[in-house]
Design an enzyme around this catalytic site. Structure first.
Site, mmCIF file in Angstrom:
data_model
loop_
_atom_site.group_PDB
_atom_site.id
_atom_site.type_symbol
_atom_site.label_atom_id
_atom_site.label_comp_id
_atom_site.label_asym_id
_atom_site.label_seq_id
_atom_site.Cartn_x
_atom_site.Cartn_y
_atom_site.Cartn_z
ATOM 1 N N VAL A 11 0.882 -1.085 -0.062
ATOM 2 C CA VAL A 11 -0.056 -0.033 0.139
ATOM 3 C C VAL A 11 0.779 1.140 -0.052
ATOM 4 O O VAL A 11 0.796 2.143 -0.911
ATOM 5 C CB VAL A 11 -1.212 0.045 1.163
ATOM 6 C CG1 VAL A 11 -1.701 1.364 1.364
ATOM 7 C CG2 VAL A 11 -1.906 -1.235 1.110
ATOM 8 N N THR A 121 -5.794 -0.879 7.444
ATOM 9 C CA THR A 121 -7.040 -1.450 7.582
ATOM 10 C C THR A 121 -7.074 -1.735 8.926
ATOM 11 O O THR A 121 -6.392 -2.532 9.667
ATOM 12 C CB THR A 121 -7.466 -2.470 6.901
ATOM 13 O OG1 THR A 121 -7.151 -2.314 5.706
ATOM 14 C CG2 THR A 121 -8.495 -3.262 7.129
ATOM 15 N N PHE A 150 -8.425 0.267 -1.587
ATOM 16 C CA PHE A 150 -8.942 -0.927 -1.788
ATOM 17 C C PHE A 150 -8.173 -1.715 -3.045
ATOM 18 O O PHE A 150 -8.589 -2.514 -3.879
ATOM 19 C CB PHE A 150 -10.338 -0.594 -2.435
ATOM 20 C CG PHE A 150 -11.049 -0.184 -1.339
ATOM 21 C CD1 PHE A 150 -11.281 1.232 -1.336
ATOM 22 C CD2 PHE A 150 -11.947 -1.060 -0.650
ATOM 23 C CE1 PHE A 150 -12.217 1.596 -0.172
ATOM 24 C CE2 PHE A 150 -12.701 -0.593 0.398
ATOM 25 C CZ PHE A 150 -13.094 0.700 0.625
ATOM 26 N N ASN A 209 -14.111 -6.052 1.983
ATOM 27 C CA ASN A 209 -13.583 -7.403 1.641
ATOM 28 C C ASN A 209 -14.265 -8.640 2.143
ATOM 29 O O ASN A 209 -14.187 -9.743 1.737
ATOM 30 C CB ASN A 209 -12.147 -7.252 2.765
ATOM 31 C CG ASN A 209 -11.204 -6.510 1.875
ATOM 32 O OD1 ASN A 209 -11.456 -6.168 0.887
ATOM 33 N ND2 ASN A 209 -9.874 -6.403 2.449
ATOM 34 N N GLY A 254 -12.841 -22.050 -6.471
ATOM 35 C CA GLY A 254 -11.351 -22.512 -6.834
ATOM 36 C C GLY A 254 -11.012 -23.250 -5.419
ATOM 37 O O GLY A 254 -11.943 -23.706 -4.600
ATOM 38 N N GLY A 258 -6.854 -16.465 -0.719
ATOM 39 C CA GLY A 258 -5.573 -16.311 0.408
ATOM 40 C C GLY A 258 -5.246 -14.774 0.198
ATOM 41 O O GLY A 258 -5.808 -14.048 -0.041
ATOM 42 N N CYS A 261 -4.946 -10.125 2.912
ATOM 43 C CA CYS A 261 -6.073 -9.134 3.260
ATOM 44 C C CYS A 261 -7.295 -10.040 3.572
ATOM 45 O O CYS A 261 -7.854 -9.940 4.671
ATOM 46 C CB CYS A 261 -6.305 -8.230 2.178
ATOM 47 S SG CYS A 261 -4.808 -7.142 2.038
ATOM 48 N N LYS A 264 -7.570 -12.433 6.827
ATOM 49 C CA LYS A 264 -7.511 -11.677 8.000
ATOM 50 C C LYS A 264 -8.749 -10.687 8.363
ATOM 51 O O LYS A 264 -9.035 -10.540 9.464
ATOM 52 C CB LYS A 264 -6.020 -10.860 8.014
ATOM 53 C CG LYS A 264 -6.178 -9.623 7.438
ATOM 54 C CD LYS A 264 -4.816 -8.691 7.824
ATOM 55 C CE LYS A 264 -4.661 -7.558 6.907
ATOM 56 N NZ LYS A 264 -5.402 -6.583 7.425
ATOM 57 N N ARG A 329 1.644 -15.288 0.607
ATOM 58 C CA ARG A 329 0.901 -15.296 1.875
ATOM 59 C C ARG A 329 -0.538 -15.737 1.784
ATOM 60 O O ARG A 329 -1.409 -15.272 1.047
ATOM 61 C CB ARG A 329 0.949 -13.746 2.572
ATOM 62 C CG ARG A 329 2.249 -13.414 3.082
ATOM 63 C CD ARG A 329 2.374 -11.889 3.500
ATOM 64 N NE ARG A 329 2.180 -10.826 2.459
ATOM 65 C CZ ARG A 329 1.934 -9.839 2.715
ATOM 66 N NH1 ARG A 329 1.933 -9.106 3.993
ATOM 67 N NH2 ARG A 329 1.897 -8.821 1.561
HETATM 68 C C1 UDX Z 1 -7.888 -7.876 -1.757
HETATM 69 C C2 UDX Z 1 -9.337 -7.057 -2.330
HETATM 70 O O1 UDX Z 1 -9.653 -7.361 -3.472
HETATM 71 C C3 UDX Z 1 -8.576 -5.457 -2.339
HETATM 72 O O2 UDX Z 1 -9.528 -4.594 -2.430
HETATM 73 C C4 UDX Z 1 -8.154 -5.307 -0.792
HETATM 74 O O3 UDX Z 1 -7.701 -3.970 -0.990
HETATM 75 C C5 UDX Z 1 -6.993 -6.139 -0.508
HETATM 76 O O4 UDX Z 1 -7.629 -7.165 -0.389
HETATM 77 P P1 UDX Z 1 -5.790 -8.873 -2.858
HETATM 78 O O5 UDX Z 1 -5.584 -9.472 -1.608
HETATM 79 O O6 UDX Z 1 -4.937 -8.588 -3.828
HETATM 80 O O7 UDX Z 1 -6.830 -7.723 -2.819
HETATM 81 O O8 UDX Z 1 -6.715 -10.183 -3.645
HETATM 82 P P2 UDX Z 1 -7.795 -10.437 -4.382
HETATM 83 O O9 UDX Z 1 -7.573 -10.115 -6.056
HETATM 84 O O10 UDX Z 1 -9.012 -9.838 -4.135
HETATM 85 O O11 UDX Z 1 -8.076 -12.090 -4.395
HETATM 86 C C6 UDX Z 1 -7.989 -12.712 -3.143
HETATM 87 C C7 UDX Z 1 -8.249 -14.228 -3.173
HETATM 88 O O12 UDX Z 1 -9.707 -14.641 -3.661
HETATM 89 C C8 UDX Z 1 -7.247 -14.749 -4.060
HETATM 90 O O13 UDX Z 1 -6.451 -15.906 -3.595
HETATM 91 C C9 UDX Z 1 -7.943 -15.187 -5.160
HETATM 92 O O14 UDX Z 1 -7.487 -16.575 -5.846
HETATM 93 C C10 UDX Z 1 -9.239 -15.515 -4.704
HETATM 94 N N1 UDX Z 1 -10.345 -15.279 -5.515
HETATM 95 C C11 UDX Z 1 -10.735 -14.008 -6.330
HETATM 96 C C12 UDX Z 1 -11.133 -16.369 -5.793
HETATM 97 O O15 UDX Z 1 -11.000 -17.320 -5.434
HETATM 98 N N2 UDX Z 1 -12.225 -16.181 -6.795
HETATM 99 C C13 UDX Z 1 -12.606 -14.770 -7.415
HETATM 100 O O16 UDX Z 1 -13.515 -14.938 -8.304
HETATM 101 C C14 UDX Z 1 -11.778 -14.068 -7.062
#
Ligand code: UDX
Length: 435
Positions: A11, A121, A150, A209, A254, A258, A261, A264, A329
């Site tokens: 961030v 956050t 975000f 989230n 899936g 993970g 963000c 947690k 992570r």
């Molecule tokens: C997330 C939020 O999207 C973001 O707005 C916030 O600021 C931080 O947390 P990020 O951790 O980068 O962002 O990951 P994201 O793209 O949201 O994916 C999170 C997890 O969900 C990943 O493991 C991804 O594989 C999984 N996912 C995402 C799915 O299993 N199915 C989906 O349709 C979308």
């Protein structure tokens, strides 16, 4: 404006660089000497598309600096962004200690009026605690606003430069004007700047989230039901996505969500509720479904090999928690690799960008290849954990010739049963009939 950003993680680095990109003078501060040294050599601590070039340009233009010297960094600024990590503590509650230790430094270093912008956050009520704490640390006037971020890893630069919306929690009209002025360049296409109360803004971050995670756990639970009835979750998804009340994004089943963000923040939300004696069965279920999704995927692999597992060599494609990042992570791949190693299997992993983080995580407990097909040579099967684009349409014939056993456990539903059956593969995916 002159701006300081405290914390140079995902961030902090993207926010600092993005603000410099619109013309502000930004100093990013971190107490980690090695990190600041590498940043000043334009060596980034993580992989993020487009960030390295953006940093280089803004450093070149002298709009962006990196330092460990907080006094110098805060000397003439108006805005101080707090962008430090708030990981989950053992109880699952958000650990805000890094925010309050940053405050200690800010309080000592302030030399005049400042606006503190909290982007970490934090549980609802933290901003008031920040205000209260800072009052005891400095006699200089200040205001505090909360401005949740975000951005997604892998799309962070684009998400920050072209946000869907910007949320600011603030209770001072003068400060509101300054925040509007700051973010006007990012909202030229008419996306909204949502001004709201400080507590609502803190809560909105968690709610977003939690909603994203809920959609994913909903799909993963439905995937299980589909498997039990011989239905195909991919087809069901299309039916959902076409409904304008539901929409298409964040509906991909899936092996679970993970990252640093979503897992947690869902836990932290449940804690927020519990701290007020409110039960949150939905939030708890979102985490429980995510947990069981990963556990059941691993169980399916171990059951498939049975007692032979210790004599097997298993290939894993994708280790990062999602594509376009080297971040492992909270990633389901860790769960898979750990379980295979615990069962005595030898594991060979290929990930387009996470070689460094994998080596840090596993040392020489696993083999790592630089090419995807190389990981398949002599392996007794393939497990797909991350949906990198290069995995989407591989040469099945070549895969079949390299693998000792033609079996694929696909945690991201990249292939179709039909195309794999033609090449003699056994194929297990999520929420679809197995081949
Ligand atoms: C997330 C939020 O999207 C973001 O707005 C916030 O600021 C931080 O947390 P990020 O951790 O980068 O962002 O990951 P994201 O793209 O949201 O994916 C999170 C997890 O969900 C990943 O493991 C991804 O594989 C999984 N996912 C995402 C799915 O299993 N199915 C989906 O349709 C979308």
């Amino acid at each position: 404006m002159r701006i300081a950003v405290i914390g140079t993680g995902h961030v902090g680095l993207v926010v600092g660089t993005g603000l410099a990109e619109t013309g502000h003078f930004v100093t990013c501060v971190d107490s980690n000497r090695d990190l600041i040294k590498s940043l000043n050599e334009n060596v980034l601590p993580f992989y993020e598309p487009g960030l390295e070039e953006l940093i280089a340009r803004n450093v070149e233009e002298e709009r962006l600096k990196f330092t460990t010297d907080i006094n110098a960094a805060l000397a003439e600024v108006l805005l101080i962004f707090i962008c430090v990590g708030t990981p989950a503590s053992d109880s699952g509650e958000a650990d805000t200690s890094a925010v309050f230790s940053a405050l200690q430094s800010i309080g000592k270093a302030m030399t005049g009026y400042r606006i503190i912008v909290n982007k970490s956050t934090c549980p609802v009520g933290t901003t008031e605690a920040i205000r209260f704490t800072l009052k005891s640390l400095t006699d200089h006037p200040f205001d505090v606003v909360v401005n949740p971020e975000f951005l997604r890893q892998g799309a962070a630069v684009d998400d920050f430069m072209r946000p869907d919306r910007i949320i600011v929690g603030c209770d001072d009209v003068r400060v509101e004007e300054i925040m509007k002025e700051l973010y006007a360049p990012f909202l030229r296409t008419g996306k909204p700047l949502l001004m709201m109360s400080i507590r609502s803004a803190e809560m909105a971050k968690y709610a977003v989230n939690a909603m994203l995670a809920t959609r994913i756990s909903f799909m993963n639970e439905f995937a299980k039901i589909c498997e039990a009835y011989g239905a195909d979750i991919a087809e069901v998804r299309e039916g959902l996505a076409a409904d304008s009340r539901i929409g298409a994004s964040y509906l991909f089943p899936g092996i679970g969500f993970g990252g640093s963000c979503l897992p947690k923040d869902v836990l932290a939300c449940a804690h927020l509720a519990a701290n007020r004696g409110i039960s949150s069965p939905l939030l708890e279920a979102v985490s429980a479904v995510n947990e069981s999704q990963q556990r059941d995927f691993v169980k399916r692999i171990l059951e498939y090999y049975g007692e032979d597992i210790a004599r097997k060599r298993v290939a894993v494609w994708g280790a990062s928690f999602k594509p376009k990042t080297d971040d492992l992570r909270g990633g389901p791949a860790l769960r898979v690799i750990d379980a295979l190693l615990d069962a005595g299997a030898s594991v060979v992993v290929y990930d387009p960008v996470a070689e460094g983080t994998l080596r840090e995580q596993y040392g020489d407990k696993i083999s790592i290849t630089h090419k995807n097909y190389a990981a398949l040579e002599g392996a007794d099967g393939l497990v797909i954990c991350t949906e990198w684009n290069e995995f989407r349409r591989p040469d099945y014939e070549r895969m079949a010739s390299l693998l000792r056993e033609r079996v694929i456990f696909d945690g991201r539903n990249l292939y179709t049963a039909k195309s794999l059956a033609q090449h003699g593969f056994r194929y297990f995916s999520i929420g679809r009939p197995a081949v």
